[in-house]
Motif scaffolding. Structure first.
Motif, short mmCIF file in Angstrom:
data_model
loop_
_atom_site.label_atom_id
_atom_site.label_comp_id
_atom_site.label_asym_id
_atom_site.label_seq_id
_atom_site.Cartn_x
_atom_site.Cartn_y
_atom_site.Cartn_z
N VAL A 237 0.85 -1.20 0.00
CA VAL A 237 0.00 0.00 0.00
C VAL A 237 0.89 1.26 0.00
N LEU A 238 1.93 1.25 0.81
CA LEU A 238 2.86 2.39 0.84
C LEU A 238 3.43 2.63 -0.56
N HIS A 239 3.92 1.58 -1.19
CA HIS A 239 4.53 1.72 -2.52
C HIS A 239 3.50 2.21 -3.54
N ALA A 240 2.28 1.68 -3.47
CA ALA A 240 1.25 2.06 -4.44
C ALA A 240 0.91 3.54 -4.35
N PHE A 241 0.74 4.04 -3.12
CA PHE A 241 0.37 5.44 -2.96
C PHE A 241 1.55 6.37 -3.24
N GLN A 242 2.76 5.97 -2.85
CA GLN A 242 3.92 6.81 -3.12
C GLN A 242 4.19 6.93 -4.62
N SER A 243 3.78 5.94 -5.38
CA SER A 243 3.99 5.99 -6.82
C SER A 243 3.11 7.04 -7.50
N GLU A 244 2.03 7.44 -6.83
CA GLU A 244 1.07 8.38 -7.43
C GLU A 244 0.99 9.72 -6.73
N LEU A 245 1.29 9.75 -5.42
CA LEU A 245 1.07 10.97 -4.63
C LEU A 245 2.30 11.31 -3.80
N VAL A 296 -6.09 4.70 -6.58
CA VAL A 296 -5.10 3.83 -5.92
C VAL A 296 -5.77 2.98 -4.85
N PHE A 297 -6.67 3.60 -4.08
CA PHE A 297 -7.41 2.85 -3.06
C PHE A 297 -8.17 1.67 -3.69
N GLU A 298 -8.87 1.93 -4.78
CA GLU A 298 -9.66 0.87 -5.42
C GLU A 298 -8.75 -0.23 -5.95
N ARG A 299 -7.60 0.16 -6.48
CA ARG A 299 -6.66 -0.86 -6.98
C ARG A 299 -6.15 -1.72 -5.83
#
Length: 464
Positions: A237-245, A296-299
Motif C-alpha cells: 500500500v505504501l509503494h502504491a500510494f507513493q507511486s502516485e502521490l 489507488v485505493f480501489e486498486r
C-alpha cells in the motif's frame, strides 16, 4: 557539597540572582525527562537569559570542575536531560524569544527555549509552515529538538529537524561562542560543524540560537485510514500510494493499538476489523488529486491489500482520523508500557517486526505487544504492556532481556537503536549495536576537542 562547589554556587548566584535555584521542587521539576529510572539530584538549576550568561556558566563549570546538564521541554525518553549525580541543570525556559524573521529567505531566528508549537504558530502567522511535528510539540523546545535531531510524523515528506536548521550559535564546552553556517543555503567552506551539534545531546556544547527555515503551508490536507490484512500488504500500500502521490505522512498501527484507542473513547473509522491499519496523508490540491487517491485505493482493494477504508472530507474529520494514531500512547499508558524506538530501512520493516515478535513471544507469551510508528521512514515504536498480575520490578527485569534481544536484531538488520529521542543514559550500553568501535572512538575524540574537561552532559551517549 565540597567547598569548591559552594564557591561556584556563590559565583553563580552573583551572576543569576534568583534564577539560581537550589530548592527541592525545582530540582524535581527541572532535573528529569519522561524517563522514570533515575531520580533527579541536581545541585542547582540555572535559568540564563542571555548568551553571555550561558558562556559565564560554562566558564565557572570549567573553573570549578562541575558538570552541566541542558534542560528543554524535558519530553525525551532516553534520560538525556536527567541530572542524577549532582550536576547543574541549565534550563533554557527564559531564552524563549523569536528574534528575527526573514521573509525573503523564509527563515526565523529563535532562542533555544522556544516551544515547538510556538514556532509552528509563528510560522502560520507569517503564512508559512514549520513541518517538524510530534505529540510533544506543545511542550518540547527547539533546543531539545536540535539536540536529539527530532523527527515525528512528517519525516516522509519533510525530513528531520536537521533538514530545517540553516544556522546555529553554540557555546562549546570551553565556553567559546561559535556561529555556524549563518543561515546560508549554500556554503562550501569546509567542515559544517552545525551538523556535529545537531543530535549531539548537549555533549559538545549548548545551542543558544537557531535559524530555522520555513516552508509554504500545505493545501487541503486529507487523510485516509485503511485496514490491511498483513504487514506485507502495508508495504505494498505504501509503494502504491507513493507511486502516485507526494505523501506528507504514512503511519501504521496494529489491531491491538486500535483496540486501546477505541477503549479510550475514539470513534471507530469503519466496521471491518483488520490486523493492521495505515494512516496516510496528502495534499488534495485539486479534484484530480482526490481522484488519483481513490483510484489507488480501489486498486489496492482489488489486489486484496486493503480490506476497508475511509477518507476525510473536512478538517474536523482529518483531526478525528489522526486521533486514532496520536492517542495510542496515552491509551496504553495505564498499562505501564515498556517502550523502544528503533528504525531500519523501509524494505526491512516486515521481517524486522516479525523477528522481534517471535523472540518476545517465545520467551514471554503473556506479554501484549503493541506496534505503531512512522512506517514511511522505517521508524517503529515497540510497546510491551505489563501483565496485570506481574509486579513492576519483575516486568522491567524481563524487559531488560527484551532490549538486548531487540538490539541484537537491530544490529542484524543494520538499523538504529534510537530513531528518535537520542541515546542518553537508557540506550548508552547498547550504542555498539548501531555504531562501530572506530566510529565511537572518533565521537569521543570530537568530544575532547569541543569539551576537553567533560563538563557538558557527561555520562550521556557514551562514557569517557
Amino acid at each position: 557539597m565540597t567547598a569548591l562547589a559552594h564557591a561556584a554556587l556563590e559565583h553563580l548566584t552573583e551572576l543569576l540572582g534568583a534564577r539560581c535555584l537550589t530548592d527541592q521542587d525545582s530540582a524535581q521539576r527541572y532535573g528529569v525527562d519522561w524517563t522514570k529510572v533515575w531520580a533527579p539530584a541536581p545541585s542547582a538549576v540555572l535559568l540564563p537569559e542571555t548568551i553571555d550568561e550561558v558562556q559565564q556558566i560554562v566558564e565557572i563549570a570549567n573553573e570549578h570542575g562541575l558538570h552541566l546538564v541542558p534542560s528543554g521541554g524535558r519530553t525525551g525518553l532516553s534520560a538525556g536531560a536527567v541530572a542524577a549525580s549532582g550536576e547543574l541543570v541549565v534550563a533554557f525556559d527564559r531564552m524563549n524569544k523569536v528574534l528575527d524573521f526573514n521573509a525573503y529567505d523564509r527563515s526565523v531566528t529563535v532562542q533555544p527555549g522556544v516551544i515547538t508549537q510556538q514556532l509552528q504558530e509563528y510560522a502560520e502567522q507569517q503564512g508559512l509552515f514549520y513541518p517538524v511535528d510530534f505529540a510533544s510539540a506543545g511542550s518540547s523546545q527547539i533546543g531539545g529538538n536540535i539536540n536529539t535531531n527530532a523527527g515525528g510524523i512528517k519525516v516522509i515528506r519533510y525530513g528531520m529537524t536537521r533538514d530545517w536548521i540553516t544556522g546555529l550559535k553554540v557555546v562549546t564546552g570551553k565556553g567559546e561562542l561559535l556561529e555556524l553556517n549563518k543561515g546560508l543555503i549554500k556554503n562550501a567552506t569546509g567542515y559544517d560543524f552545525r551538523h556535529l551539534f545537531i543530535g549531539s545531546e548537549g555533549t559538545l556544547g549548548f545551542v543558544v540560537e537557531a535559524t530555522v527555515k520555513l516552508a509554504r503551508q500545505p493545501k487541503n490536507l486529507t487523510a485516509l485510514v485503511l485496514g490491511v490484512p498483513g504487514f506485507q500488504e502495508v508495504m505494498k500500500v505504501l509503494h502504491a500510494f507513493q507511486s502516485e502521490l507526494d505523501l506528507t505522512a504514512f503511519e501504521f498501527f496494529s489491531d491491538k493499538a486500535m483496540a486501546h484507542v477505541l477503549a479510550h473513547g475514539v470513534s471507530r473509522p469503519f466496521d471491518t476489523a483488520c490486523p493492521f491499519y495505515c494512516l496516510l496523508e496528502f495534499e488534495q490540491v485539486s479534484e484530480q488529486t482526490a481522484d488519483q487517491a481513490m483510484a489507488v485505493f480501489e486498486r489496492c482493494v482489488e489486489q486484496g491489500w486493503v480490506l476497508d477504508g475511509v477518507m476525510s472530507q473536512s478538517l474536523q474529520q482529518l483531526d478525528q482520523l489522526w486521533q486514532l494514531r496520536e492517542r495510542i500512547s496515552e491509551s496504553i499508558a495505564p498499562h505501564t508500557p515498556y517502550k523502544n524506538d528503533i528504525s531500519v530501512t523501509i524494505d526491512k520493516v516486515p521481517e524486522f517486526v516479525e523477528a522481534v515478535d517471535k523472540v518476545v513471544q517465545d520467551a514471554y507469551p503473556d506479554f501484549e505487544i503493541v506496534w505503531f510508528g512512522h512506517i514511511g521512514d522505517g521508524n517503529m515504536h515497540l510497546n510491551i504492556l505489563k501483565p496485570e498480575a506481574l509486579p513492576k520490578e519483575d516486568f522491567f527485569e524481563k524487559c531488560n532481556n527484551v532490549s538486548k534481544w531487540v538490539f541484537e536484531i537491530v544490529e542484524r538488520y543494520n538499523g538504529s537503536i534510537s530513531a528518535e529521542h537520542g541515546v542518553g543514559m537508557t540506550k548508552k550500553p547498547y550504542l555498539g549495536y548501531s555504531r562501530g568501535p572506530e566510529e565511537i572512538a572518533y565521537m569521543k575524540a570530537v568530544k575532547q576537542v569541543f569539551d576537553p574537561n567533560n563538563v557538558m552532559n557527561p555520562g550521556k551517549l557514551f562514557d569517557l
